[in-house]
Design a protein around this motif. Structure first.
Motif, short mmCIF file in Angstrom:
data_model
loop_
_atom_site.label_atom_id
_atom_site.label_comp_id
_atom_site.label_asym_id
_atom_site.label_seq_id
_atom_site.Cartn_x
_atom_site.Cartn_y
_atom_site.Cartn_z
N GLU A 1 -87.65 45.49 23.65
CA GLU A 1 -88.45 46.02 24.76
C GLU A 1 -87.93 45.54 26.12
OE1 GLU A 1 -92.47 44.97 23.88
OE2 GLU A 1 -92.56 46.24 22.09
N GLY A 2 -86.79 44.83 26.11
CA GLY A 2 -86.16 44.45 27.35
C GLY A 2 -86.40 43.03 27.80
N HIS A 3 -87.06 42.21 26.99
CA HIS A 3 -87.33 40.82 27.36
C HIS A 3 -86.20 39.92 26.86
CE1 HIS A 3 -91.37 41.93 28.60
NE2 HIS A 3 -91.55 42.52 27.43
N SER A 4 -85.98 38.84 27.58
CA SER A 4 -85.04 37.83 27.11
C SER A 4 -85.82 36.86 26.22
CB SER A 4 -84.39 37.10 28.28
OG SER A 4 -85.38 36.54 29.13
N VAL A 5 -85.32 36.64 25.01
CA VAL A 5 -86.07 35.88 24.01
C VAL A 5 -85.18 34.82 23.36
CG1 VAL A 5 -87.48 36.01 21.92
CG2 VAL A 5 -87.48 37.93 23.54
N LEU A 6 -85.74 33.63 23.21
CA LEU A 6 -85.08 32.54 22.47
C LEU A 6 -85.93 32.23 21.25
CD1 LEU A 6 -82.90 30.26 22.29
CD2 LEU A 6 -84.51 28.82 23.56
N LEU A 7 -85.32 32.21 20.07
CA LEU A 7 -86.02 31.88 18.83
C LEU A 7 -85.54 30.52 18.34
CD1 LEU A 7 -87.86 32.52 16.44
CD2 LEU A 7 -86.04 33.93 15.46
N LEU A 8 -86.46 29.57 18.29
CA LEU A 8 -86.15 28.21 17.86
C LEU A 8 -86.54 28.06 16.39
CD1 LEU A 8 -85.35 25.25 18.50
CD2 LEU A 8 -87.70 24.88 19.26
N ASP A 9 -85.55 27.83 15.54
CA ASP A 9 -85.80 27.64 14.11
C ASP A 9 -86.27 26.22 13.90
OD1 ASP A 9 -85.86 27.44 11.40
OD2 ASP A 9 -83.82 28.14 11.05
N GLY A 10 -87.57 26.04 13.69
CA GLY A 10 -88.15 24.70 13.57
C GLY A 10 -88.14 24.15 12.17
N ASP A 11 -87.46 24.81 11.23
CA ASP A 11 -87.40 24.26 9.88
C ASP A 11 -86.71 22.91 9.91
OD1 ASP A 11 -86.15 23.91 7.03
OD2 ASP A 11 -87.68 25.44 6.82
N TYR B 1 -85.43 32.36 29.85
CA TYR B 1 -86.04 33.32 28.93
C TYR B 1 -87.46 33.69 29.34
CZ TYR B 1 -82.10 31.97 26.04
OH TYR B 1 -80.83 31.73 25.58
N ASP B 2 -87.85 34.89 28.94
CA ASP B 2 -89.23 35.33 29.14
C ASP B 2 -90.13 34.78 28.04
OD1 ASP B 2 -88.44 36.96 31.31
OD2 ASP B 2 -87.85 38.55 29.93
N TYR B 3 -89.59 34.73 26.82
CA TYR B 3 -90.36 34.26 25.67
C TYR B 3 -89.53 33.26 24.87
CZ TYR B 3 -93.49 38.23 26.49
OH TYR B 3 -94.37 39.12 27.07
N VAL B 4 -90.19 32.22 24.39
CA VAL B 4 -89.59 31.30 23.42
C VAL B 4 -90.49 31.30 22.20
CG1 VAL B 4 -88.95 28.93 22.88
CG2 VAL B 4 -88.49 29.84 25.15
N LEU B 5 -89.94 31.67 21.05
CA LEU B 5 -90.70 31.67 19.79
C LEU B 5 -90.22 30.50 18.94
CD1 LEU B 5 -91.19 34.63 20.78
CD2 LEU B 5 -91.31 35.27 18.37
N ILE B 6 -91.18 29.77 18.36
CA ILE B 6 -90.85 28.66 17.46
C ILE B 6 -91.29 29.04 16.05
CG2 ILE B 6 -91.08 26.20 16.99
CD1 ILE B 6 -92.13 25.84 19.83
N ASP B 7 -90.33 29.10 15.13
CA ASP B 7 -90.68 29.29 13.72
C ASP B 7 -90.82 27.90 13.11
OD1 ASP B 7 -91.01 30.25 11.11
OD2 ASP B 7 -88.84 30.21 10.74
N THR B 8 -92.06 27.41 12.99
CA THR B 8 -92.26 26.03 12.55
C THR B 8 -92.02 25.89 11.05
OG1 THR B 8 -94.59 26.09 11.90
CG2 THR B 8 -94.11 25.92 14.27
N ALA B 9 -91.79 24.67 10.64
CA ALA B 9 -91.73 24.38 9.21
C ALA B 9 -93.15 24.47 8.63
CB ALA B 9 -91.15 23.00 8.98
N ALA B 10 -93.23 24.60 7.32
CA ALA B 10 -94.54 24.60 6.65
C ALA B 10 -94.99 23.15 6.46
CB ALA B 10 -94.44 25.32 5.31
N GLY B 11 -96.30 22.97 6.40
CA GLY B 11 -96.82 21.64 6.13
C GLY B 11 -97.52 21.02 7.32
N LEU B 12 -97.89 19.74 7.14
CA LEU B 12 -98.70 19.04 8.14
C LEU B 12 -97.98 17.83 8.72
CD1 LEU B 12 -102.05 19.09 6.12
CD2 LEU B 12 -101.31 20.71 7.85
N GLN B 13 -96.63 17.86 8.70
CA GLN B 13 -95.89 16.74 9.27
C GLN B 13 -96.14 16.65 10.77
OE1 GLN B 13 -94.59 19.36 7.57
NE2 GLN B 13 -92.80 18.75 6.39
N PRO B 14 -96.12 15.43 11.32
CA PRO B 14 -96.37 15.27 12.76
C PRO B 14 -95.47 16.12 13.64
CG PRO B 14 -96.44 13.14 11.67
CD PRO B 14 -96.00 14.13 10.64
N VAL B 15 -94.19 16.26 13.26
CA VAL B 15 -93.27 17.05 14.09
C VAL B 15 -93.70 18.51 14.13
CG1 VAL B 15 -91.64 17.52 12.20
CG2 VAL B 15 -90.83 17.52 14.57
N VAL B 16 -94.27 19.03 13.04
CA VAL B 16 -94.77 20.41 13.01
C VAL B 16 -95.97 20.55 13.95
CG1 VAL B 16 -95.79 22.21 11.57
CG2 VAL B 16 -93.91 20.82 10.68
#
Length: 439
Positions: A39-49, A122-137
């Protein structure tokens, strides 16, 4: 067209998360990021695994470097950015985030400065977090303006998502989470799942989550994961692609409703690293008085780190490991109050049940049923089976624990003489333990 209001300002940060693995959050994060890019936005995807670069793998790419390599000064932040289709930028496998916390402000300052400069592009930064309840997540979620909690029709995903929100709330998280129902079979099922989840959250946590909508289960989406080609790359007229553009529109609307974050991910992490550094224990004189409450918190965190190092050590003999874990439960059981019960419930919800084999699951489920019978005997449960020894007028109800496997029970019934009544037969089974059938 890119919204110029967000160039050289803080980007809109979205954390795509879930209480457990297998809910499709990485697929949601990738397709949402691609839809926004399209849609024309600049996007950064952070792989949080924390272990694997799942985002890169689902895009058919295999990175050589992550944030951890930047911290080791083996490369720069710009050098690890991968360019995905449509111009989407990806930072793979953010396992270095925890290392960033451990290194303190001085060791991680260069990375945080680079990340702060990067965010503003960037216009948007998306974080794909790891699963679970670790403090870093939890920190990753807290750094975002919006948390998108992905659930599925699987009841376990609802339980784990509930535990995630409860732990976040205990850590001081006050933003309203948005819930996305993935793999839904239709609008009515998705609405029903969300309403059930929202009712439990409202009743037990006093949290009313926001409904972000649903992604329908379809074969095209399933195949896209196998072929490593996200559906957001299909023609925009394709139903699978179109639903992620609809999701992107709903996300934009929701972000406009939320108060903006005054700082981005890097600024949040700087504060978190600084606080972690301040909380680290320091050498104290032997004549120091009793620790204050603040220092007790530091001791607790240090004890958790030390215990994790201990039980994770492969050289630790199994007997000593069992002794350490059993001692922890014995200490926990000294005070059986409401807080202890919640800790036990949260701990059980945080366990990776999917890592167990089918026989292990069955074995553990049997032990849990035995434990439940000790905590709340059948006779004390509302609507439960009543003891048949209290009088002839109290008829037993079928219970597999008492009567055993149904096929063996039917076989035994057929072998009984015709003059033996069914009532008499059942009373005999319930009243004599040696008459029970083993399933």
């Amino acid at each position: 067209m890119t919204d110029s209001r967000h160039i050289s300002a803080q980007p809109r940060v979205i954390a795509v998360t879930g209480g457990k693995g297998g809910v499709g959050k990485t697929s949601v994060a990738i397709n949402l990021a691609l839809a926004l890019t399209r849609e024309g936005h600049s996007v950064l995807l952070l792989d949080g695994d924390l272990d694997l670069a799942n985002v890169a793998i689902m895009l058919g790419q295999y990175p050589k470097h992550t944030l951890e390599h930047v911290l080791l000064r083996e490369c720069t932040l710009d050098e690890i950015i991968m360019e995905a289709p449509l111009g989407l930028h990806v930072i793979p496998g953010a396992s270095g985030v925890q290392r960033c916390m451990d290194m303190g402000v001085a060791g991680s300052l260069d990375l945080l400065k680079s990340l702060a400069a990067l965010e503003r592009r960037y216009d948007y930064v998306l974080i794909d977090t790891a699963a679970g309840l670790q403090p870093v997540v939890l920190h990753m979620i807290a750094s975002a303006a919006m948390a998108c909690v992905v659930v599925t029709p699987d009841p376990a995903s609802l339980t784990d998502a509930f535990s995630l929100i409860k732990v976040l709330q205990r850590q001081g998280y006050r933003r309203t989470p948005s819930v996305l129902v993935n793999m839904a079979h239709g609008a009515s099922q998705a609405q029903s799942i969300f309403q059930r989840f929202a009712a439990a959250s409202q009743r037990h946590l006093n949290v009313q989550p926001h409904y972000l909508g649903a992604i329908w289960r379809d074969e095209t989406l399933r195949q896209s994961v196998i072929t490593q080609r996200p559906v957001a790359l299909l023609a925009q007229s394709d139903p699978s692609c179109r639903q992620f553009h609809s999701l992107a529109d709903r996300v934009k609307i929701r972000l406009e409703q939320l108060p903006p974050r005054k700082s981005g991910i890097a600024a949040y992490w700087y504060k978190a690293v600084r606080k972690s550094e301040q909380d680290r224990p320091t050498a104290t004189p032997t004549n120091e008085p009793t620790p204050t409450k603040a220092k007790i918190g530091t001791r607790v965190r240090q004890a958790v780190v030390e215990f994790d190092d201990l039980v994770s050590d492969p050289s630790l003999p199994p007997m000593l490991r069992n002794e350490a874990l059993a001692a922890c439960f014995a200490l926990l059981g000294r005070t059986m109050d409401d807080d202890t019960l919640e800790i036990i419930q949260t701990g059980l919800a945080a366990l990776d049940w999917e890592a167990l084999s089918v026989p292990q699951r069955a074995h553990f489920a049997t032990h849990l049923r035995d434990l439940a019978s000790q905590v709340a005997p059948e006779s004390s449960r509302p609507g439960g089976a009543q003891s048949v020894t209290r009088g002839a007028d109290r008829e037993p109800r079928y219970d597999q624990v008492i009567f055993g496997d149904q096929e063996r029970l039917l076989k035994a019934l057929r072998e009984q003489p015709s003059n033996i009544s069914l009532d008499h037969f059942l009373r005999g089974l319930a009243g004599k333990t040696d008459n029970r059938f083993e399933g």
